[in-house]
Scaffold this active site. Sequence first.
Site, mmCIF file in Angstrom:
data_model
loop_
_atom_site.group_PDB
_atom_site.id
_atom_site.type_symbol
_atom_site.label_atom_id
_atom_site.label_comp_id
_atom_site.label_asym_id
_atom_site.label_seq_id
_atom_site.Cartn_x
_atom_site.Cartn_y
_atom_site.Cartn_z
ATOM 1 N N LYS A 53 0.836 -1.203 0.000
ATOM 2 C CA LYS A 53 0.000 0.000 0.000
ATOM 3 C C LYS A 53 0.873 1.256 0.000
ATOM 4 O O LYS A 53 1.934 1.291 0.635
ATOM 5 C CB LYS A 53 -0.898 -0.047 1.248
ATOM 6 N N SER A 104 -9.691 1.583 3.225
ATOM 7 C CA SER A 104 -8.766 2.390 2.435
ATOM 8 C C SER A 104 -7.755 1.560 1.642
ATOM 9 O O SER A 104 -7.121 2.064 0.730
ATOM 10 C CB SER A 104 -8.002 3.359 3.351
ATOM 11 N N SER A 125 -10.241 -1.230 7.148
ATOM 12 C CA SER A 125 -9.565 -0.937 5.890
ATOM 13 C C SER A 125 -8.854 -2.114 5.233
ATOM 14 O O SER A 125 -8.395 -2.004 4.096
ATOM 15 C CB SER A 125 -8.565 0.215 6.073
#
Length: 535
Positions: A113, A194, A218
């Site tokens: 990420k 996210s 997330s």
Amino acid sequence: MAQASPSHFSSFLLILLLFALSLGQQTTAGHGPSIKEATIDDLQLAFKHKQLTSRQLVQFYLGEISRLNPFLKGVIEVNPDALYLADKADYERKTKAPSVSLSKLHGIPILVKDSIATEDKLNTTAGSYALLGSVVPRDAGVVTKLRKAGAIILGKASLSEWVYGRSNETPPGWSGRGGQGVNPYNFNATPSGSSSGSAISAAANLAAVTLGTETDGSILSPSSWNSVVGIKPTIGLTSRAGVVPISPRQDTVGPIARTVSDAAYVLDVIAGIDSNDPATIEASRYIPKGGYAQFLRPDGLRGKRIGIVRALFNFGGDASLTRTFEQHFNTLRKRGAVLVDNLEIAHFDEIYYNSSSETIALAAEFKIYLNTYLKNLVASPVRSLADVIAFNNKNSKLEKVKEYGQGRLLEAEATNGIGNAEKAALVNLAKLSKNGFEKLVTKKRLDAVVAPSATVSTLLAIAGSPGVVVPAGYTKDGVPFGISFGGLRGSEPKLIEIAYGFEQATKIRKPPPLKKLQDLEPHFIWVLKLMGVLL
């Protein structure tokens, strides 16, 4: 501009899709056996028998990214050194194996990420132009462990900007740098956030495995929406050092993969002590001797006590979802689990509907810890949350401030440390968790609580507890949904047993239907966007 009729659009779309399908069939036939959906075990076996090299594997994923990412937008940036790292892995395998035992992740490409720092040619920006060109002091703790294991950092996965800390108006999966991430199963469905890009990329075979982060939902939520497996570890089990923060009290880093086994292999590598994150010292006591892969047991459900909190199963009258989960409960029972039904969690409504405690605490913590992260960068265009807000205002077109605002950033900037309101909120969160989820699991002697999708995430977030989500089905529109299992801190071994047992009993996951689109030329993609088919 004149608009064509819907019937003309539909006819043209059909022609495009038929053309794309024929292209897909040609390219598949021309490339021989597909690597798609290959597990880490599959890949390592191919390495061992010299049927595959890491260079070939990286080239395959780079090709998939080149074809699919222009509209999926699951990858924000590709590592320019990926092929060099692949060659290095191939050389090590040739010169060290079999005399030296190599990690399961050796030579395996992984996307991390874009909030997880890498000290290389890749940027670390949390999806924001404000951090483009910033220089991190070192690899994030989890990246250090990945490199040591021989994993190949393929690139950065996209995300909801500032780990969904920018604004309530920002669509899940959107960031200034990355654009709008797209759910590969249904382009009109949310990719969730996210860690949207990590889930999209794992689902669409843009990497072997990926890393995400979670503060509240997330990892679990995007994994559920994109039909992949996500593990949200106990707080401190994996290092948060070098990760763009919201709150160390709730932040954690975990794997997102297509199978439970692949996720467990990644967890084995990234869990453990990091001197730059003191919480890992205490949490390391939870790591079982021999690691997590030993709990990949097909009979892992046998004897497990699993609680059902019916308040988590609110499907808004959707009878098909209700039937599906009742079938899953039967599967759990048939595989030897003991289900404890109709449980209630104290203060459930306050936790989920009426509580502002989590919001108050996270806003203050975000400002404190983000400011610290930004100040510790070697170089950066911004050095504080206030600088980020000012950058967005100055570059409002680039960051779409008019469309999406930056409400959460402004709320965080308005805080002033941990004052009386924040202290009261933190005390209340601890009380809600202790008297709610933790008390229930302990009193009923549960190994886990089961929930649809990621609805258990808030209970786990405020408890600092782990959770695992596994594909559970698809709606009539092809939108995926998962089933999640959460337990007390350190309960990863039991959760992996449960998740693996369920996965092996059901084998629900299927790859997204991308054959029709993967070989479309850019101008065809543009036409589809114009028609509103792509987000």
